[in-house]
Design a protein around this motif. Structure first.
Motif, PDB file in Angstrom:
ATOM      1  N   ARG A  51      17.634 -14.485   9.564  1.00  0.00           N
ATOM      2  CA  ARG A  51      18.550 -15.414   8.913  1.00  0.00           C
ATOM      3  C   ARG A  51      19.870 -14.695   8.660  1.00  0.00           C
ATOM      4  N   ALA A  52      20.967 -15.358   9.010  1.00  0.00           N
ATOM      5  CA  ALA A  52      22.292 -14.771   8.806  1.00  0.00           C
ATOM      6  C   ALA A  52      22.486 -14.431   7.338  1.00  0.00           C
ATOM      7  N   PRO A  53      23.175 -13.330   7.031  1.00  0.00           N
ATOM      8  CA  PRO A  53      23.387 -12.949   5.634  1.00  0.00           C
ATOM      9  C   PRO A  53      24.034 -14.048   4.799  1.00  0.00           C
ATOM     10  N   ASP A  54      24.892 -14.867   5.411  1.00  0.00           N
ATOM     11  CA  ASP A  54      25.535 -15.952   4.656  1.00  0.00           C
ATOM     12  C   ASP A  54      24.695 -17.230   4.653  1.00  0.00           C
ATOM     13  N   GLY A  55      23.523 -17.180   5.291  1.00  0.00           N
ATOM     14  CA  GLY A  55      22.616 -18.316   5.307  1.00  0.00           C
ATOM     15  C   GLY A  55      23.020 -19.445   6.235  1.00  0.00           C
ATOM     16  N   ALA A  56      24.010 -19.222   7.094  1.00  0.00           N
ATOM     17  CA  ALA A  56      24.524 -20.285   7.961  1.00  0.00           C
ATOM     18  C   ALA A  56      23.545 -20.720   9.047  1.00  0.00           C
ATOM     19  N   TYR A  57      22.742 -19.816   9.537  1.00  0.00           N
ATOM     20  CA  TYR A  57      21.819 -20.137  10.628  1.00  0.00           C
ATOM     21  C   TYR A  57      20.623 -19.205  10.581  1.00  0.00           C
ATOM     22  N   GLU A  58      19.627 -19.554  11.374  1.00  0.00           N
ATOM     23  CA  GLU A  58      18.491 -18.656  11.596  1.00  0.00           C
ATOM     24  C   GLU A  58      18.054 -18.781  13.042  1.00  0.00           C
ATOM     25  N   VAL A  59      17.391 -17.746  13.519  1.00  0.00           N
ATOM     26  CA  VAL A  59      16.922 -17.698  14.900  1.00  0.00           C
ATOM     27  C   VAL A  59      15.724 -16.748  14.952  1.00  0.00           C
ATOM     28  N   LYS A  60      14.776 -17.043  15.825  1.00  0.00           N
ATOM     29  CA  LYS A  60      13.620 -16.153  15.975  1.00  0.00           C
ATOM     30  C   LYS A  60      13.942 -15.094  17.023  1.00  0.00           C
ATOM     31  N   VAL A  61      13.543 -13.860  16.704  1.00  0.00           N
ATOM     32  CA  VAL A  61      13.756 -12.723  17.599  1.00  0.00           C
ATOM     33  C   VAL A  61      12.439 -11.958  17.734  1.00  0.00           C
ATOM     34  N   PRO A  62      12.276 -11.219  18.826  1.00  0.00           N
ATOM     35  CA  PRO A  62      11.033 -10.454  18.980  1.00  0.00           C
ATOM     36  C   PRO A  62      10.850  -9.435  17.858  1.00  0.00           C
ATOM     37  N   GLU A  63       9.650  -9.415  17.315  1.00  0.00           N
ATOM     38  CA  GLU A  63       9.316  -8.489  16.228  1.00  0.00           C
ATOM     39  C   GLU A  63       9.413  -7.043  16.711  1.00  0.00           C
ATOM     40  N   GLY A  64       9.962  -6.197  15.865  1.00  0.00           N
ATOM     41  CA  GLY A  64       9.998  -4.770  16.150  1.00  0.00           C
ATOM     42  C   GLY A  64      11.206  -4.312  16.953  1.00  0.00           C
ATOM     43  N   TRP A  65      12.045  -5.204  17.397  1.00  0.00           N
ATOM     44  CA  TRP A  65      13.234  -4.795  18.137  1.00  0.00           C
ATOM     45  C   TRP A  65      14.251  -4.194  17.167  1.00  0.00           C
TER      46      TRP A  65
END
Length: 183
Positions: A51-65
């Motif tokens: 989640r963006a620090p300003d809370g504007a968006y979120e996105v899933k990314v591979p764990e551990g990268w």
């Protein structure tokens, strides 16, 4: 000398009497592990929400990268692959023609408009050289998928890259489908 020849004859004779029965059957083995080309993201990869620090968006990314925070967003890397998300102020939503004019090499790229969970995005698919490896200096030719989402004066640019030939269709779809505006 005669004793040595006799011993040798006995050994040869005994070896001729050895059993010729087939070897015992072995238990079935598990299938060997899938061998993936360089840059192939495994199908069993787990995704976590960023989640963006300003809370504007979120996105899933591979764990551990590995994550690198930037003033405009963040990038996530693992070996030869990367996911980068950044935002910028914009007075209008991107269009296929504005992307062709803005992105280097886009004139020869595939540019289209796609629908994702987070809204409509302009997608551009092209090839580019990776940054040189900091240790070896080696450069890899990457396949790049870039998505540009727009909402109320803000553009979010999601860039996915990995080596040409890697089978990352499903992981990239997971990431691009997960993007969502949160404000």
């Amino acid at each position: 000398m005669r004793i040595q020849h006799s011993v040798l004859a006995v050994i040869v004779a005994l070896s001729g009497c050895a059993s010729t029965a087939p070897a015992p059957a072995t238990a079935p083995t598990a299938q060997s592990a899938e061998i993936n080309p360089a840059g192939d993201i495994p199908d069993d990869t787990v995704f976590v929400t960023y989640r963006a620090p300003d809370g504007a968006y979120e996105v899933k990314v591979p764990e551990g990268w590995a994550r690198t925070d930037q003033s405009t967003g963040a990038s996530f890397t693992d070996k030869l692959n990367s996911v980068r998300i950044e935002t910028k102020a914009s007075t209008a939503a991107p269009t296929e023609s504005s992307i062709r004019a803005e992105v280097p090499g886009a004139q020869d790229a595939v540019v289209d408009t796609v629908r994702r969970s987070g809204g409509t995005a302009v997608r551009i698919v092209y090839r580019a050289d990776s940054a040189p490896d900091p240790v070896t200096g080696k450069v890899v030719r990457d396949e790049v998928e870039r998505y540009e989402f727009y909402s109320t004066g803000t553009e979010a640019i999601l860039t996915l890259s990995g080596p040409v030939g890697a089978d990352n269709v499903d992981p990239w779809r997971t990431v691009s489908e997960s993007f969502a505006w949160k404000r």
